[in-house]
Motif scaffolding. Structure first.
Motif, PDB file in Angstrom:
ATOM      1  N   CYS A 366     -31.339  39.080  21.066  1.00  0.00           N
ATOM      2  CA  CYS A 366     -31.648  37.668  20.810  1.00  0.00           C
ATOM      3  C   CYS A 366     -30.604  36.713  21.374  1.00  0.00           C
ATOM      4  O   CYS A 366     -30.491  35.578  20.911  1.00  0.00           O
ATOM      5  N   THR A 367     -29.845  37.159  22.358  1.00  0.00           N
ATOM      6  CA  THR A 367     -28.904  36.264  23.024  1.00  0.00           C
ATOM      7  C   THR A 367     -29.509  35.783  24.340  1.00  0.00           C
ATOM      8  O   THR A 367     -30.489  36.343  24.842  1.00  0.00           O
ATOM      9  N   ASP A 368     -28.875  34.754  24.901  1.00  0.00           N
ATOM     10  CA  ASP A 368     -29.359  34.240  26.179  1.00  0.00           C
ATOM     11  C   ASP A 368     -29.345  35.322  27.254  1.00  0.00           C
ATOM     12  O   ASP A 368     -30.274  35.418  28.069  1.00  0.00           O
ATOM     13  N   LEU A 369     -28.306  36.179  27.247  1.00  0.00           N
ATOM     14  CA  LEU A 369     -28.227  37.238  28.250  1.00  0.00           C
ATOM     15  C   LEU A 369     -29.322  38.284  28.061  1.00  0.00           C
ATOM     16  O   LEU A 369     -29.860  38.814  29.041  1.00  0.00           O
ATOM     17  N   ALA A 370     -29.648  38.610  26.823  1.00  0.00           N
ATOM     18  CA  ALA A 370     -30.704  39.592  26.555  1.00  0.00           C
ATOM     19  C   ALA A 370     -32.054  39.078  27.043  1.00  0.00           C
ATOM     20  O   ALA A 370     -32.865  39.839  27.594  1.00  0.00           O
ATOM     21  N   TYR A 371     -32.308  37.785  26.841  1.00  0.00           N
ATOM     22  CA  TYR A 371     -33.579  37.215  27.299  1.00  0.00           C
ATOM     23  C   TYR A 371     -33.615  37.079  28.821  1.00  0.00           C
ATOM     24  O   TYR A 371     -34.650  37.354  29.447  1.00  0.00           O
ATOM     25  N   GLN A 372     -32.502  36.684  29.425  1.00  0.00           N
ATOM     26  CA  GLN A 372     -32.459  36.591  30.887  1.00  0.00           C
ATOM     27  C   GLN A 372     -32.683  37.965  31.519  1.00  0.00           C
ATOM     28  O   GLN A 372     -33.428  38.100  32.492  1.00  0.00           O
ATOM     29  N   LYS A 373     -32.030  38.975  30.958  1.00  0.00           N
ATOM     30  CA  LYS A 373     -32.180  40.345  31.475  1.00  0.00           C
ATOM     31  C   LYS A 373     -33.611  40.826  31.312  1.00  0.00           C
ATOM     32  O   LYS A 373     -34.152  41.508  32.199  1.00  0.00           O
ATOM     33  N   ALA A 374     -34.239  40.472  30.201  1.00  0.00           N
ATOM     34  CA  ALA A 374     -35.629  40.888  29.964  1.00  0.00           C
ATOM     35  C   ALA A 374     -36.554  40.323  31.036  1.00  0.00           C
ATOM     36  O   ALA A 374     -37.442  41.029  31.550  1.00  0.00           O
TER      37      ALA A 374
END
Length: 814
Positions: A366-374
């Motif tokens: 649920c971090t910005d990096l997790a969403y960008q990577k997704a």
């Protein structure tokens, strides 16, 4: 005892079709020959069965590319019989210590003192009394002691396309007047041995003349770089510097994979060496060893074994000429399905790839990096599990308890509390902290298998920032996603106990972001509370998803019809599709089919790459699990923490079970379990204290077994869920009344009606039990033998009044 019928059944319905052609050679491979790399099965399918047994050999041949090579670590018995075992100490993977309790010896083997039971001290007939077992604890022990020590003749009898013999301890054999070279040339001259390897230079030189001009290839095997080669007394690292000398007596080399892609002490990949290119320039083939799905090598691969194989066979500059693996079907997939396939377009009408807290297998959830990577990794739908801060700010996080996914324990431990409506244990809850306090925390990447040593991307442990729901929606709108999934949890508690209206907050945020009017992205609203879903019924642009956390095995039509009133789709757990028995698949439920019959879409959660999360039937291969949920069961979406793996599967031509020349064929629940001898599962369960992993730990030259006290990652059960309409409760949410519809028996439910109902059920069960046990009715057991009309009328009247009371009470509340 081998049960041929069950083996045939498994192989027909298991990993792949019965006859799989060799990997497609149409593209030019950067191997020495230009052909696809070989798949070399160490001990057959030793990742599942004890090595080189009939099960292991046949399964390797049937589940892999057609030209798979069977690899045998050759040892010799006292009378010259040849057997296939890797460890020179037989007691590490057999019951020889029980059969011959006085057979223990101590020998010097290549400069090391080793104590154990050795093949050179027993005849072939004696060894035939010994049974084999797995020696890696992460692998199924259910097939232990079902086969005798495999002889080389057992490998030859299955008629593999090619056999690879490795002679690991020739100097030791010579000390016991045994000659491996003579055994191979005399006993196996008609067997068609394709490869002979050894880590001893003199052995290969001695037999070189016998194979000059033949099709048999001599391969020099490198051991760990600091190990000493017995013939020259030089380290293998020094021998690596003179490949010209190796070329004088061998046509290729077999090296540990870290010779090619070094892995640092932090378990991250270093830069590739030039070994393959250097060897190819000299005309030497290069084979890499040490591949196993259940022995994670580097965090760079995110526990996806396919990603590791591709690092060695799908490079722009080089490819090894073959891989030595314990899981040949996965190596076959990598070569036949995923290599040269990076730019393949996604297929139309694929099931949705839905994230679980973004790409939370790589970055903190649920971090910005997790969403960008997704988004980069090909997710179709990203998700936000909405939590509420004390000052009413909705944000994304998996749980209301901040202790697991943030560093809250280091700062706000004094604010911890018990909230039984949320969870059993104490926690530091988001609704007790303001948003500014939550922003002061660092995110924290966690792993469900950390106790077993399976960490996730530790270099990024605290990277990434938590996102408010508004920020999440803004990010999603700017992306190419097909949609977003919003999870709403604990709505009733937040409204009644904390005065926080999560439903209103979500609805307002969606409207503010104009998602109620967006046409190119679908909004999914998920909750386990049907009353929450009812609120969004008036928004036709939103799809409602009912989350069913319990394991279910059947969905009768009345239940499906009831679900349809509140939801367009359901999210269910893996255990509601397959029943798991000691990490084997035992049964396939009809839940997906029954939901589809009611026009309800089905999403399955949570898919993870770690081998401990994958049933034995899937061969520790997340691609096989994906194939079974998608191609076999036909789910409409997979909810995963590793969207890159799901995306790679769906882009692969082998995702179609009918594809040629190779397909990732879905497994059939129960086929592998049918091979397990009666009683073996209970025995294997008693031996294990919990899941174990074979890990390459920092500063260690060999993998180590790490066990934990974790419970099984699979839930079992076959509970029948009947979804009946419950009560309505009105909860104040931001000053206005919202009707929250809950299931009967929800956590918030209480009162005389429920307890009277429970008492009635207990009484009914007691009466039935008494009558079955004694052959008499309940009243008869109390001495009322003859009919008593007055008593009967009283009981009947009481039952009737209570029944009418509960019916009218339920009707008035609905």
């Amino acid at each position: 005892m081998i049960r041929g019928f069950f083996l045939i059944l498994l192989l027909i319905h298991g990993a792949a079709a019965a006859a799989i052609p060799a990997a497609n050679n149409s593209p030019k491979w950067p191997t020495l020959s230009g052909n696809a790399p070989l798949v070399i099965a160490r001990g057959g399918y030793s990742g599942l069965f004890p090595e080189s047994t009939e099960f292991a050999n046949k399964f390797a041949m049937m589940s892999s590319v057609e030209n798979v090579v069977l690899y045998c670590n050759l040892q010799l018995a006292k009378d010259g019989a040849g057997l296939c075992k890797t460890d020179i100490r037989l007691d590490n993977s057999t019951n020889i210590a029980t059969v011959f309790p006085k057979g223990q010896k101590t020998y010097n083997v290549n400069g090391k003192s080793i104590t154990g039971w050795f093949a050179v001290d027993f005849t072939g007939d004696e060894l035939n009394q010994v049974s084999v077992s797995q020696n890696i604890l992460s692998r199924p022990s259910a097939f232990d002691m079902t086969s005798p020590i495999p002889l080389i003749g057992d490998v030859i009898s299955v008629q593999p396309p090619a056999i690879w013999l490795n002679v690991q301890f020739n100097s030791f054999l010579k000390e016991h007047n045994l000659d491996a070279g003579q055994f191979i040339s005399e006993a196996l001259k008609e067997a068609g041995i394709g490869f002979i390897s050894s880590p001893e230079i003199n052995f290969l030189k001695d037999i070189g003349g016998s194979y000059k001009g033949s099709k048999t290839k001599l391969i020099f095997r490198f051991l760990e770089q600091d190990a000493v080669e017995p013939s020259t007394k030089s380290t293998y690292a020094s021998l690596l510097k003179d490949l010209n000398n190796i070329k004088s007596f061998a046509s290729g080399i077999l090296v540990p994979k870290n010779y090619i892609w070094p892995v640092g002490s932090d378990q991250y990949l270093g830069a590739a060496t030039t070994l393959v290119a250097d060897a190819h320039k000299l005309g030497l083939e290069v084979y890499a060893s040490g591949f196993a799905n259940d022995a994670p090598a580097s965090y760079n691969y995110s526990y996806d074994p396919i990603a590791e194989y591709l690092q060695f066979v799908d490079g722009a500059d080089f490819s090894v000429d073959g891989v030595l693996t314990d899981f040949p079907s996965t190596a076959s997939e990598a070569i036949a399905c995923f290599a040269h396939n990076k730019d393949a377009p996604p297929k139309k009408k694929n099931p949705l790839i839905i994230t679980h807290n973004g790409a939370s297998g790589v970055f903190a959830g649920c971090t910005d990096l997790a969403y960008q990577k997704a988004v980069e990794d090909g997710a179709d739908v990203i998700d936000c599990s909405v939590q509420m801060s004390k000052d009413g700010i909705p944000f994304c996080l998996d749980s209301a308890d901040l202790m697991g996914d943030t560093t809250a324990m280091t700062t706000f431990m004094s604010r911890s509390s018990e909230v039984p409506e949320i969870q059993k244990n104490k926690g530091i809850f988001s609704f007790d902290l303001t948003w500014s306090e939550i922003q002061s925390l660092k995110s924290q990447l966690t792993s469900p298998f950390y106790q077993a040593g399976l960490l996730r991307n530790p270099a990024a442990k605290n990277q990434g920032k938590l996102m408010t729901l508004d920020d999440f929606l803004e990010f999603a709108k700017k992306s190419t996603l097909q949609g977003i999934l919003i999870r709403i949890q604990n709505a009733a508690f937040l409204a009644s106990q904390k005065g926080l209206g999560i439903v209103d907050a979500v609805s307002s945020a969606l409207t503010k972001a104009t998602y109620d009017k967006v046409a190119n992205q679908q909004v999914f609203i998920q909750s386990d509370d049907t009353s929450v879903l009812s609120v969004f019924k008036t928004s036709p642009s939103y799809k409602r998803v009912l989350f069913i956390e319990e394991t279910i095995s059947d969905v009768p039509k009345p239940s499906a019809d009831e679900i349809k009133k509140f939801a367009d789709s359901v999210t269910i757990t893996r255990s509601s599709i397959f029943k798991f028995t000691d990490s084997f698949l035992s049964t396939t439920y009809n839940v997906v089919k029954e939901m589809h019959a009611a026009n309800i879409s089905v999403y399955v959660e949570v898919l993870r790459n770690e081998f401990m999360a994958v049933a034995f039937d899937f061969f520790s291969d997340p691609m096989e699990e994906l194939a079974s949920f998608i191609a076999s069961q036909g789910v409409d979406g997979v909810i995963t923490e590793f969207p890159k793996t799901a995306n790679a599967y769906l882009r692969s031509p082998c995702a179609d079970p009918n594809s040629k020349p190779y397909s990732i064929f879905p497994v059939q629940a129960g086929d592998l379990l049918s091979l397990v001898p009666s009683g073996a599962l209970n025995a294997s369960a008693a031996k294990s204290t919990g899941p174990c992993a074979l890990l390459q730990l920092p500063n260690s030259s060999s993998p180590s077994r790490v066990c934990s006290g974790l419970a099984s990652p699979f839930k079992n059960g076959s509970s029948l869920v009947i979804w009946t309409a419950g009560r309505k409760r009105k909860l104040q949410t931001n000053g206005r009344s919202v009707s929250i519809r809950c299931e009967q028996g929800a956590k918030q439910s209480s009162g005389l009606g429920i307890w009277l109902g429970r008492l009635a059920m207990v009484g009914f069960a007691t009466a039935i039990t008494v009558e079955v046990a004694t052959g008499k009715g309940l009243l008869e057991n109390f001495g009322f033998v003859t009919p008593i009309p007055t008593l009967a009328l009283v009981v009947t009247a009481l039952v009737g009044v209570l029944t009418a009371f509960f019916i009218f009470q339920s009707a008035s509340q609905d």
